[in-house]
Design a protein around this motif. Structure first.
Motif, PDB file in Angstrom:
ATOM      1  N   ASP A   1     -22.870  19.847 -26.999  1.00 45.99           N
ATOM      2  CA  ASP A   1     -22.375  21.143 -27.258  1.00 45.99           C
ATOM      3  C   ASP A   1     -22.175  21.740 -25.804  1.00 45.99           C
ATOM      4  O   ASP A   1     -21.527  22.880 -25.813  1.00 45.99           O
ATOM      5  CB  ASP A   1     -23.359  21.814 -28.271  1.00 45.99           C
ATOM      6  CG  ASP A   1     -22.826  21.608 -29.729  1.00 45.99           C
ATOM      7  OD1 ASP A   1     -23.651  21.853 -30.597  1.00 45.99           O
ATOM      8  OD2 ASP A   1     -21.921  20.833 -29.774  1.00 45.99           O
TER       9      ASP A   1
ATOM     10  N   THR B   1     -23.420  18.736 -31.813  1.00 46.47           N
ATOM     11  CA  THR B   1     -24.123  17.183 -31.243  1.00 46.47           C
ATOM     12  C   THR B   1     -24.657  17.807 -29.913  1.00 46.47           C
ATOM     13  O   THR B   1     -24.682  18.651 -29.704  1.00 46.47           O
ATOM     14  CB  THR B   1     -23.118  16.299 -30.766  1.00 46.47           C
ATOM     15  OG1 THR B   1     -22.203  16.450 -29.532  1.00 46.47           O
ATOM     16  CG2 THR B   1     -22.038  15.813 -32.000  1.00 46.47           C
TER      17      THR B   1
ATOM     18  N   ARG C   1     -11.700  16.748 -30.958  1.00 53.13           N
ATOM     19  CA  ARG C   1     -11.954  15.206 -30.754  1.00 53.13           C
ATOM     20  C   ARG C   1     -10.514  14.469 -31.174  1.00 53.13           C
ATOM     21  O   ARG C   1     -10.199  13.579 -30.826  1.00 53.13           O
ATOM     22  CB  ARG C   1     -13.107  14.587 -31.420  1.00 53.13           C
ATOM     23  CG  ARG C   1     -14.456  15.010 -30.776  1.00 53.13           C
ATOM     24  CD  ARG C   1     -14.538  14.398 -29.270  1.00 53.13           C
ATOM     25  NE  ARG C   1     -14.370  12.938 -29.105  1.00 53.13           N
ATOM     26  CZ  ARG C   1     -14.181  12.441 -28.188  1.00 53.13           C
ATOM     27  NH1 ARG C   1     -13.865  12.848 -27.009  1.00 53.13           N
ATOM     28  NH2 ARG C   1     -13.974  11.072 -27.964  1.00 53.13           N
TER      29      ARG C   1
ATOM     30  N   ALA D   1     -17.650  19.950 -33.161  1.00 53.92           N
ATOM     31  CA  ALA D   1     -18.853  19.351 -33.283  1.00 53.92           C
ATOM     32  C   ALA D   1     -19.954  19.899 -32.966  1.00 53.92           C
ATOM     33  O   ALA D   1     -19.968  20.848 -32.340  1.00 53.92           O
ATOM     34  CB  ALA D   1     -18.484  17.918 -32.099  1.00 53.92           C
TER      35      ALA D   1
ATOM     36  N   TYR E   1     -16.328  17.156 -24.334  1.00 52.14           N
ATOM     37  CA  TYR E   1     -16.902  16.078 -24.915  1.00 52.14           C
ATOM     38  C   TYR E   1     -17.009  16.222 -26.589  1.00 52.14           C
ATOM     39  O   TYR E   1     -16.688  15.183 -26.999  1.00 52.14           O
ATOM     40  CB  TYR E   1     -18.164  15.562 -24.425  1.00 52.14           C
ATOM     41  CG  TYR E   1     -18.295  15.433 -22.865  1.00 52.14           C
ATOM     42  CD1 TYR E   1     -17.586  14.092 -22.436  1.00 52.14           C
ATOM     43  CD2 TYR E   1     -18.823  16.469 -22.115  1.00 52.14           C
ATOM     44  CE1 TYR E   1     -17.823  14.154 -21.012  1.00 52.14           C
ATOM     45  CE2 TYR E   1     -18.863  16.334 -20.711  1.00 52.14           C
ATOM     46  CZ  TYR E   1     -18.193  15.130 -20.164  1.00 52.14           C
ATOM     47  OH  TYR E   1     -18.099  14.852 -18.799  1.00 52.14           O
ATOM     48  N   SER E   2     -17.206  17.499 -26.975  1.00 49.25           N
ATOM     49  CA  SER E   2     -17.447  17.521 -28.383  1.00 49.25           C
ATOM     50  C   SER E   2     -16.385  18.328 -29.101  1.00 49.25           C
ATOM     51  O   SER E   2     -16.009  17.964 -30.322  1.00 49.25           O
ATOM     52  CB  SER E   2     -18.627  18.248 -28.701  1.00 49.25           C
ATOM     53  OG  SER E   2     -18.802  19.530 -27.999  1.00 49.25           O
TER      54      SER E   2
ATOM     55  N   PRO F   1     -18.415  12.201 -31.555  1.00 47.28           N
ATOM     56  CA  PRO F   1     -18.653  13.315 -32.468  1.00 47.28           C
ATOM     57  C   PRO F   1     -17.945  13.370 -33.606  1.00 47.28           C
ATOM     58  O   PRO F   1     -18.153  13.947 -34.286  1.00 47.28           O
ATOM     59  CB  PRO F   1     -18.930  14.447 -31.438  1.00 47.28           C
ATOM     60  CG  PRO F   1     -18.827  13.809 -30.015  1.00 47.28           C
ATOM     61  CD  PRO F   1     -18.357  12.535 -29.938  1.00 47.28           C
TER      62      PRO F   1
END
Length: 481
Positions: A223, A220, A232, A218, A228-229, A209
């Motif tokens: 979300d 993406t 980063r 992010a 993970y978003s 992302p």
């Protein structure tokens, strides 16, 4: 449940990091049951993965020794004359008790973290399907990138001077969670393995992302789970791996390859608004100075104990024999008597109290507004390094000067003359740019500089060679080879 998983993840991390080098990956049936419990859901997997980053900011790694302490002392960044134990590091007396203990701990924690990374990768394979392929790729890509970074820094510290003889035995390489010590391999072979790891990580992180949404927020498909978003830039992301690849290629002498990768990153930043140069008013803000140039950082580590370390090493209340600070004449020479340099003005000041007459280091001092995104961050990989790599590897000197002038302009400095020597000017910028980040000693070693300025004397240099640049392998490794 979340607290329970945090405790379980911590138990696994301690179990993997606390035992001796020869047997710390032996897995008992009880450990296997515990592992299965942790990896039975996504939250547990995330907690174990986050444990990698917690290990990276330990005092023995990038939380202290590999950024602001031991490696900076090796780079002669501070005057260690009055510090009995640290002066042994500054004089490269590696057989003395204090340096031996420091560098043994760095080695042991570095390799335990590598093997922890390998164990995490193997556990992900054994528990495939817990997360989607997209999420799995991110976790694996970050982990392999971390593994490559750790091997590279162990090589830079304990390996031979690559420029002199890359065929010499260096350090062991681990890409599986094996219980037996691996043999030493040559520096050249190790670089090949590191580059293979970096390419593998780049493939896994190709949908990172950070490429489409920047390093903090992010937008993406990830979300639904911010792990993970979000943030980063505090992860070993795609761009961080790219930059690390440029760093490794340059270390190995592949200037063409390093130039291509550095320029690729530079061109990406020009095509987006995600990584702007930090402006003067942000870097020098009276209440909330962004001394780490956070907008330019591709990768930084978050360390909740950062300001404790700042006080332990650099605080003006420390006694002269304890504080890490340079001689004023040395610091003045580094910044070429120019206090208008953005890197000098906010990070180096003579304190108004405490009785110090020399400038002390404020780079990691806390700021007033506790919600600032750059709080508690230690820079790991930055845009400025890509410009320095591009300058050093430019086939035409004029192009090298142009890259340097871009960096200088964004640090408040005037342009260099067209006749300036690129190598000389790159060296000057390494001295200014990465104080407290652990890069200068590795720069000296990479170019095999025959002398470096003596940080513990007002003038004069130290002669350098293999005895100074190559930290001996610790006894805990030698005894198992």
């Amino acid at each position: 449940m979340k607290q329970y998983l945090n405790k379980i993840a911590l138990i696994i991390l301690i179990a993997l990091l606390a035992s001796g080098c020869s047997d710390f990956l032996d897995v008992t049936p009880q450990d296997k049951i515990l592992e299965n419990q942790v990896f039975e859901n996504e939250a547990g997997m995330q907690n174990v993965h986050n444990g990698l980053y917690l290990s990276l900011v330990s005092d023995d790694l990038y939380g202290r020794q590999l950024t602001m302490d031991a490696v900076e002392i090796l780079g002669q960044q501070y005057n260690m004359t009055n510090n009995t134990s640290k002066s042994k590091i500054a004089s490269y007396s590696y057989t003395e008790s204090h340096p031996k203990a420091v560098f043994s701990n760095i080695w042991e924690t570095g390799y335990k973290t590598i093997l922890y990374a390998n164990k995490f990768l193997e556990s992900m394979e054994e528990h495939a399907g817990i997360v989607s392929k997209e999420k799995s790729d991110l976790l694996k890509g970050e982990t392999i990138g971390i593994r490559a970074m750790l091997h590279f820094d162990m090589l830079r510290l304990y390996g031979p001077i690559y420029k002199v003889d890359p065929s010499l035995p260096a350090i062991p390489y681990y890409d599986t969670a094996v219980t037996a010590n691996q043999p030493l391999i040559s520096a050249k072979d190790l670089v090949a393995k590191i580059l293979a790891d970096l390419d593998k990580a780049l493939e896994l992180l190709k949908k990172d992302p950070i490429l489409t949404s920047g390093k903090y927020n992010a937008t993406t498909d990830f979300d639904a789970n911010p792990y993970y978003s979000a943030n980063r830039g505090l992860r070993m992301n795609y761009l961080a791996v790219k930059c690390l690849k440029a760093r490794v290629l340059l270390y190995s002498g592949d200037k063409t390859g390093a130039s291509a990768v550095a320029n690729e990153v530079i061109n990406f930043t020009k095509s987006t608004t995600f990584f702007p140069w930090t402006p003067f008013l942000e870097a020098t803000n009276a209440s909330n100075p962004d001394r780490i140039f956070s907008s330019e950082n591709f990768f930084a580590l978050s360390d909740y104990r950062l300001y404790t370390k700042q006080k332990a090493l650099f605080d003006y209340n420390l006694a002269n024999e304890a504080i890490y600070s340079p001689l004023l004449s040395r610091l003045t020479a580094v910044f070429e008597s120019n206090d208008n340099d953005y890197r000098s003005l906010p990070s180096w000041k003579v304190p108004a109290v405490g009785g110090k007459t020399q400038k002390t280091f404020y780079k990691y001092e806390d700021v007033e507004t506790k919600t600032k995104l750059f709080r508690l961050q230690i820079p790991m990989i930055r845009l400025s390094e890509m410009y320095l790599i591009a300058a050093e590897t430019a086939p035409v000197p004029a192009d090298g000067i142009a890259f340097l002038n871009t960096l200088r302009f964004n640090r408040g400095l005037t342009n260099l003359a067209a006749t300036a020597n690129v190598t000389t000017e790159v060296t000057k910028e390494y001295k200014k740019e990465f104080i407290g980040e652990g890069q200068l000693f590795f720069y000296y070693k990479r170019i095999n500089s025959v002398t470096v300025p003596n940080g513990s004397a007002a003038s004069g240099n130290i002669s350098m060679g293999a005895l100074q640049y190559v930290v001996p392998l610790p006894d805990i490794e030698v005894n198992f080879q």
